[in-house]
Motif scaffolding. Structure first.
Motif, mmCIF file in Angstrom:
data_model
loop_
_atom_site.group_PDB
_atom_site.id
_atom_site.type_symbol
_atom_site.label_atom_id
_atom_site.label_comp_id
_atom_site.label_asym_id
_atom_site.label_seq_id
_atom_site.Cartn_x
_atom_site.Cartn_y
_atom_site.Cartn_z
ATOM 1 N N LEU A 188 -2.153 -5.874 -4.543
ATOM 2 C CA LEU A 188 -1.048 -6.836 -4.471
ATOM 3 C C LEU A 188 -0.536 -7.091 -5.882
ATOM 4 C CD1 LEU A 188 0.506 -9.077 -2.743
ATOM 5 C CD2 LEU A 188 -1.267 -10.629 -3.547
ATOM 6 N N ASN A 189 0.760 -7.037 -6.055
ATOM 7 C CA ASN A 189 1.382 -7.387 -7.334
ATOM 8 C C ASN A 189 2.798 -7.876 -7.038
ATOM 9 O OD1 ASN A 189 2.764 -4.936 -6.860
ATOM 10 N ND2 ASN A 189 1.112 -3.821 -7.864
ATOM 11 N N GLU A 190 3.704 -7.762 -8.008
ATOM 12 C CA GLU A 190 5.028 -8.355 -7.756
ATOM 13 C C GLU A 190 5.932 -7.491 -6.879
ATOM 14 O OE1 GLU A 190 6.974 -8.921 -11.581
ATOM 15 O OE2 GLU A 190 5.664 -7.367 -12.372
ATOM 16 N N HIS A 191 5.526 -6.255 -6.589
ATOM 17 C CA HIS A 191 6.345 -5.395 -5.728
ATOM 18 C C HIS A 191 6.343 -5.905 -4.295
ATOM 19 C CE1 HIS A 191 6.972 -2.369 -8.792
ATOM 20 N NE2 HIS A 191 5.690 -2.418 -9.074
ATOM 21 N N GLU A 192 7.365 -5.481 -3.559
ATOM 22 C CA GLU A 192 7.439 -5.967 -2.182
ATOM 23 C C GLU A 192 6.518 -5.203 -1.230
ATOM 24 O OE1 GLU A 192 11.448 -3.576 -0.773
ATOM 25 O OE2 GLU A 192 11.596 -5.667 -1.447
ATOM 26 N N LYS A 193 5.886 -4.131 -1.740
ATOM 27 C CA LYS A 193 4.904 -3.403 -0.933
ATOM 28 C C LYS A 193 3.571 -3.380 -1.681
ATOM 29 C CE LYS A 193 8.390 -0.003 0.161
ATOM 30 N NZ LYS A 193 8.767 1.401 -0.050
ATOM 31 N N LEU A 194 2.488 -3.247 -0.927
ATOM 32 C CA LEU A 194 1.177 -3.085 -1.561
ATOM 33 C C LEU A 194 1.126 -1.727 -2.262
ATOM 34 C CD1 LEU A 194 -1.051 -4.396 1.361
ATOM 35 C CD2 LEU A 194 -0.645 -5.542 -0.816
ATOM 36 N N TYR A 223 -6.147 -6.403 11.539
ATOM 37 C CA TYR A 223 -7.164 -6.815 10.563
ATOM 38 C C TYR A 223 -8.541 -6.456 11.091
ATOM 39 C CZ TYR A 223 -3.477 -9.730 8.522
ATOM 40 O OH TYR A 223 -2.315 -10.168 7.932
ATOM 41 N N GLU A 224 -9.442 -6.124 10.191
ATOM 42 C CA GLU A 224 -10.873 -6.056 10.533
ATOM 43 C C GLU A 224 -11.595 -6.858 9.462
ATOM 44 O OE1 GLU A 224 -12.045 -1.972 11.124
ATOM 45 O OE2 GLU A 224 -10.831 -1.791 12.939
ATOM 46 N N ASP A 225 -12.169 -7.982 9.830
ATOM 47 C CA ASP A 225 -12.646 -8.981 8.870
ATOM 48 C C ASP A 225 -11.523 -9.254 7.866
ATOM 49 O OD1 ASP A 225 -14.954 -8.950 10.351
ATOM 50 O OD2 ASP A 225 -16.318 -8.586 8.696
ATOM 51 N N GLY A 226 -11.781 -9.074 6.581
ATOM 52 C CA GLY A 226 -10.731 -9.394 5.605
ATOM 53 C C GLY A 226 -9.764 -8.249 5.320
ATOM 54 N N ASN A 228 -6.696 -5.764 5.788
ATOM 55 C CA ASN A 228 -5.445 -5.667 6.538
ATOM 56 C C ASN A 228 -4.987 -4.211 6.543
ATOM 57 O OD1 ASN A 228 -2.972 -5.152 4.540
ATOM 58 N ND2 ASN A 228 -4.403 -6.527 3.490
ATOM 59 N N TYR A 248 6.169 -2.980 8.417
ATOM 60 C CA TYR A 248 4.891 -3.253 7.754
ATOM 61 C C TYR A 248 4.143 -4.355 8.517
ATOM 62 C CZ TYR A 248 6.725 -0.632 3.801
ATOM 63 O OH TYR A 248 7.241 0.356 3.007
ATOM 64 N N HIS A 249 2.850 -4.117 8.712
ATOM 65 C CA HIS A 249 1.943 -5.162 9.229
ATOM 66 C C HIS A 249 2.238 -5.609 10.660
ATOM 67 C CE1 HIS A 249 -0.225 -5.745 5.493
ATOM 68 N NE2 HIS A 249 0.921 -5.709 4.856
ATOM 69 N N GLU A 250 3.076 -4.879 11.374
ATOM 70 C CA GLU A 250 3.355 -5.282 12.759
ATOM 71 C C GLU A 250 3.242 -4.084 13.679
ATOM 72 O OE1 GLU A 250 7.186 -7.243 12.838
ATOM 73 O OE2 GLU A 250 6.475 -8.538 11.206
#
Lengths: 291, 273
Positions: A188-194, A223-226, A228, A248-250
């Motif tokens: 994770l940083n300032e970009h809109e994607k990981l 998710y699996e535990d922590g 993503n 993303y993520h859906e």
């Protein structure tokens, strides 16, 4: 078939099933597969691609021996998938237990009620958050295979983080790459994607460009535990252009229609495959490996 | 290069999804959180409220007789602004009988008794409200071991444990948490005038930058020195990380059998869900 040759379709409509899975519950995941196959059929898909370990979930650890299958007609899970494959080609992710009880991270291509190909993951990440080498056996084949849509290369996640498996499948005749992942998001940083999403997309677009191939990537969500899983499944054409993309993520069922003649047009312009000097590669590899 | 900036939209999306997934998949729909008036618990509360709906989040205000009134006011601001359910339980009557057993009790011991009393209320209300306890420890605190074991570190899930304090501030601002809460000096409020940074001997901003190099970027101490950090500061932080490793794990079990919890009995919490 015409004159004993497989007649290749000119277009391929595919669906990427960007799913979440129930960890260790094959039956629940199978139901989800069958539901999505029916949905993809309504959208006129001829091929549906599920992500890595789609029948089991990803961080299996000690669950591995309890969720394994054999991709055969007498396996209760594959029996249903093979039946479903009479109408639509399927790529599914599972744990395979071989006759000598070794467990592999596997992906199967099913079509017309038959298993056309099974790939065992050849690169098992065992570093950072990954511990696959502890629980799984390493695959030892990298092969392309024929389908009604042309010759395909099927790889699983870390396999395409290395350049050699796509390269070998390209030389083995694959014009379409089907890549499956259960990629845990990180960086994770300032970009809109990981960072992981940026890296994987960059690499897949590059493979499409340098191999002048179609590159389809099916990634899971949830998710699996922590951990993503970030989704963002993609389809690139032989020019490296993005044809379709999942959110993303859906969870999503993402459709794309591949104009297979694009291979002809791109390679007429850019004959990278024609000019590839495989004997030079071989002789240099021999020299390097004999050191 | 040290860049601790985060994309707050993406962070928010991942953390809200995490709370929703990890609470609902085990059959719950509610969360309970101890809200102190500080930024960390405010952020956990607001994330949980967005994930589950504010009516499904219970914020517990648990003051002790010496707690700063400002802390309570700040907790109330969050509860009011985000329309979160709340309950106030004064822990003085729980804590004082223990404190009175030893009049020479140190500040640290007293602080630990308070933190563990709050944990008791948190877990009691989690049962009463049918909710899971959501943690409020950030990555800086976790790495420095700046917490009371089985006290403020106790929770079922922790959404903000991979965000450094300076990143918590960015996300808190993006989520509309009041500036008074974000900008005030961080404090465990275990005694009057206590601040985290006085107690630690360095600021969170300094610590975050060094931890980012040491932990995320895998710098050696020598490389951190070259990057401009003070030798004693580096030593202090590394020593803290090493000495507090026990706080980041479950107690080791003495291995005797072929299969032992913690070593070769390996399943995720999410097994079967």
């Amino acid at each position: 078939m015409i004159d004993g040759k497989i007649q290749i379709a000119m277009k391929l409509t595919l669906a990427i099933a960007q799913i979440n899975t129930v960890l260790g519950d094959v039956e629940a995941n199978l139901d989800m597969h069958l539901g999505l196959i029916a949905e993809a059929k309504k959208g006129d898909a001829e091929l549906i691609i599920f992500p890595e370990l789609s029948l089991t979930g990803y961080v299996l650890q000690d669950l591995v021996p309890t969720v394994a299958q054999q991709p055969t007609d007498d396996d209760p899970v594959f029996k249903q998938l093979l039946k479903a494959s009479r109408d639509m080609d399927l790529v599914v992710g599972f744990v395979e237990e071989d006759s000598r009880h070794r467990f592999y991270i596997a992906a199967a291509y099913l079509s017309g009620g038959k298993v056309m190909h099974v790939h065992h993951k050849v690169y098992l990440p065992t570093y950072g958050l990954f511990d696959e080498g502890r629980f799984f056996a390493w695959g030892d084949h990298i092969r392309a295979f024929d389908t009604r849509f042309g010759r395909i290369g099927l790889l699983i996640c870390e396999d395409f983080w290395h350049a050699s498996p796509p390269y070998l499948q390209w030389l083995d005749g694959a014009d379409i790459f089907l890549f499956t992942s259960a990629s845990p998001g990180r960086g994770l940083n300032e970009h809109e994607k990981l960072d992981t999403a940026r890296w994987v997309e960059r690499v897949n677009q590059t493979y499409a460009s340098i191999f002048t191939n179609f590159v389809v990537h099916a990634n899971r969500v949830g998710y699996e535990d922590g951990l993503n899983f970030w989704g963002g499944s993609t389809v690139y054409d032989p020019n490296g252009e993005l044809l379709a993309k999942g959110p993303y993520h859906e969870a999503a069922l993402t459709f794309a229609t591949l104009d297979l003649n694009q291979l002809h047009r791109t390679r007429a312009r850019l004959p990278l495959l024609r000019d590839e000097r495989t004997h030079l590669v071989q002789s240099e590899l021999n020299r390097i490996l004999s050191k | 290069m040290i860049n601790l900036k985060i994309n707050t939209d993406l962070t928010r999306k991942i953390l809200i999804g995490f709370i929703k997934s990890e609470i609902t998949r085990v059959g719950f729909s509610r969360a309970v959180i101890n809200i102190s008036g500080g930024i960390d618990s405010a952020l956990s509360c607001v994330l949980a409220a967005e994930a589950l709906g504010p009516e499904n989040v219970l914020a517990l205000k648990l003051p002790y007789s010496t707690s700063s009134p400002e802390s309570l006011e700040h907790a109330q601001m969050v509860i009011y602004q985000f329309n979160i359910k709340s309950e106030t339980v004064d822990i003085t009557d729980m804590v004082d009988p223990v404190l009175h057993q030893d009049l020479k009790m140190s500040k640290v011991r007293k602080g630990n008794v308070m933190a563990r009393s709050r944990m008791i209320i948190l877990y009691d209300r989690s049962e009463a409200f049918g909710a899971l306890a959501v943690g409020t420890s950030n990555k800086t605190e976790i790495l420095l071991g700046y917490s009371t074991l089985w006290g403020d570190s106790a929770a079922a899930i922790n959404p903000i444990g991979d965000l450094y304090k300076t990143q918590v501030r960015q996300l808190a601002r993006a989520m509309g948490i009041p500036n008074e809460i974000i900008d005030k000096p961080p404090s465990a409020d275990l005694w009057s005038g206590q601040t985290d940074e006085d107690e630690l001997g360095f600021t969170y901003e300094q610590a975050d930058k060094l931890l980012y190099l040491l932990v995320d970027q895998r710098y050696s101490p020598e490389e951190c020195l070259e990057a401009g950090f003070d030798k004693n500061f580096i030593h202090k932080v590394i020593t803290r990380i090493r000495k507090t490793q026990f706080k980041r794990m479950l107690p080791p079990i003495a291995k005797l059998s072929n299969r032992t919890v913690g070593y070769d009995f390996l399943y995720l919490r999410d097994w079967g869900s």
